[in-house]
Design a protein around this motif. Structure first.
Motif, short mmCIF file in Angstrom:
data_model
loop_
_atom_site.label_atom_id
_atom_site.label_comp_id
_atom_site.label_asym_id
_atom_site.label_seq_id
_atom_site.Cartn_x
_atom_site.Cartn_y
_atom_site.Cartn_z
N CYS A 99 3.79 43.35 -71.42
CA CYS A 99 3.68 44.08 -70.16
C CYS A 99 3.65 45.58 -70.41
N LEU A 100 2.65 46.25 -69.85
CA LEU A 100 2.57 47.71 -69.84
C LEU A 100 3.14 48.19 -68.51
N THR A 101 4.07 49.13 -68.56
CA THR A 101 4.65 49.69 -67.35
C THR A 101 3.95 51.01 -67.05
N PHE A 102 3.44 51.17 -65.83
CA PHE A 102 2.70 52.37 -65.44
C PHE A 102 3.65 53.51 -65.10
N VAL A 103 3.38 54.68 -65.69
CA VAL A 103 4.14 55.91 -65.38
C VAL A 103 3.18 57.09 -65.40
N ASN A 104 3.60 58.18 -64.80
CA ASN A 104 2.91 59.46 -64.95
C ASN A 104 3.73 60.30 -65.90
N TYR A 105 3.11 61.27 -66.54
CA TYR A 105 3.85 62.09 -67.50
C TYR A 105 4.28 63.43 -66.93
N ASN A 106 3.45 64.08 -66.20
CA ASN A 106 3.77 65.44 -65.76
C ASN A 106 3.57 65.65 -64.27
N ILE A 162 12.13 68.85 -68.71
CA ILE A 162 11.27 67.76 -68.21
C ILE A 162 11.13 66.69 -69.29
N LYS A 163 10.90 67.10 -70.52
CA LYS A 163 10.78 66.13 -71.62
C LYS A 163 12.05 65.30 -71.74
N LYS A 164 13.20 65.94 -71.63
CA LYS A 164 14.49 65.23 -71.74
C LYS A 164 14.64 64.22 -70.61
N LEU A 165 14.29 64.61 -69.39
CA LEU A 165 14.36 63.72 -68.24
C LEU A 165 13.47 62.50 -68.44
N LEU A 166 12.20 62.75 -68.80
CA LEU A 166 11.25 61.65 -68.99
C LEU A 166 11.65 60.75 -70.15
N GLY A 168 14.55 60.14 -71.30
CA GLY A 168 15.67 59.30 -70.88
C GLY A 168 15.20 58.09 -70.09
N HIS A 169 14.32 58.32 -69.12
CA HIS A 169 13.79 57.20 -68.32
C HIS A 169 13.00 56.23 -69.20
N PHE A 170 12.11 56.77 -70.04
CA PHE A 170 11.25 55.90 -70.85
C PHE A 170 12.06 55.10 -71.87
N LEU A 171 13.07 55.71 -72.48
CA LEU A 171 13.90 54.97 -73.43
C LEU A 171 14.67 53.86 -72.73
N ASN A 172 15.16 54.11 -71.52
CA ASN A 172 15.83 53.05 -70.77
C ASN A 172 14.88 51.89 -70.49
N LEU A 173 13.63 52.20 -70.17
CA LEU A 173 12.66 51.13 -69.90
C LEU A 173 12.37 50.32 -71.16
N VAL A 174 12.29 50.99 -72.30
CA VAL A 174 12.10 50.27 -73.56
C VAL A 174 13.31 49.38 -73.83
N ARG A 175 14.50 49.92 -73.62
CA ARG A 175 15.72 49.11 -73.80
C ARG A 175 15.73 47.91 -72.85
N ASP A 176 15.15 48.07 -71.68
CA ASP A 176 15.09 46.99 -70.70
C ASP A 176 13.96 46.00 -70.97
N GLY A 177 13.14 46.28 -71.99
CA GLY A 177 12.13 45.30 -72.40
C GLY A 177 10.69 45.73 -72.28
N ALA A 178 10.39 46.94 -71.81
CA ALA A 178 8.98 47.37 -71.70
C ALA A 178 8.31 47.31 -73.07
N ASP A 179 7.13 46.71 -73.11
CA ASP A 179 6.36 46.62 -74.36
C ASP A 179 5.55 47.88 -74.62
N GLY A 180 5.27 48.63 -73.58
CA GLY A 180 4.47 49.84 -73.71
C GLY A 180 4.28 50.47 -72.35
N PHE A 181 3.58 51.58 -72.33
CA PHE A 181 3.35 52.31 -71.08
C PHE A 181 1.87 52.59 -70.89
N GLN A 182 1.44 52.49 -69.65
CA GLN A 182 0.15 53.01 -69.23
C GLN A 182 0.49 54.36 -68.62
#
Length: 194
Positions: A99-106, A162-166, A168-182
């Protein structure tokens, strides 16, 4: 050629490179319209797998749904919350899919309390302090498509807070099982996998 000579990435073992198609769906639209929760989306993934599709893109899964509350990339409570997101990821993996989880970067949603309280100073600004890049998107209504009832989005400068905020969110998603990001970055889209 220049980029590859300076950044020689070996993508030969990437599971994402071996995909010929993926299933993509928006499950929570910006006008507060819930299309599916995490359990229903999981069933849609099972249905897609019957036709050989083993990669799924999850859009509108996060706080507020698609195009809202950016950059608060946390699983939406109305869809099943963090436990529901984790269960979805485990279920998809248990069937050998990804599963790819969709996010925006900036992108920042200027209508949020977080923006007013903390993020406004991080917007991309011109030499006069103006934010020249107001954007708005709409998905499910004609009014939204005309930018009449959607949140105003602005670009953020990619600076350490902003990098630190993002991250943190992205690492939590990986810990929760995200295989990758779109990842949508202004107008470019990039898929990144573990």
């Amino acid at each position: 050629d220049w980029f590859r000579s300076h950044f020689p990435f070996d993508k030969s073992s990437s599971w994402l490179r071996r995909q010929t198609a993926w299933f993509s769906s928006i499950i929570y639209q910006p006008e507060d319209k819930i299309i599916a929760d995490y359990k229903t989306y999981d069933q849609w993934c099972r249905d897609a797998e019957q036709y050989g599709i083993r990669c799924h893109e999850l859009i509108g899964w996060d706080k507020g749904g698609l195009e809202r509350d950016y950059p608060e990339y946390i699983p939406e409570e109305k869809l099943g919350g963090r436990e529901g997101y984790r269960a979805l990821q485990r279920s998809i993996k248990s069937r050998g899919s990804r599963c790819l989880t969709f996010v925006n970067y900036n992108i920042l949603d200027s209508a949020t309390d977080l923006y007013r309280r903390e993020l406004k100073p991080y917007t991309h600004q011109d030499q006069y302090g103006n934010t020249p890049n107001g954007m708005a998107w709409g998905e499910s209504t004609l009014i939204a498509r005309k930018s009449l009832s959607v949140h105003r989005h602005v670009l953020s400068s990619v600076i350490p807070p902003i990098k630190k905020l993002l991250e943190g969110h992205f690492l939590n998603l990986v810990r929760d099982g995200a295989d990758g990001f779109q990842i949508a970055h202004q107008r470019a889209h990039v898929a990144i996998s573990q």
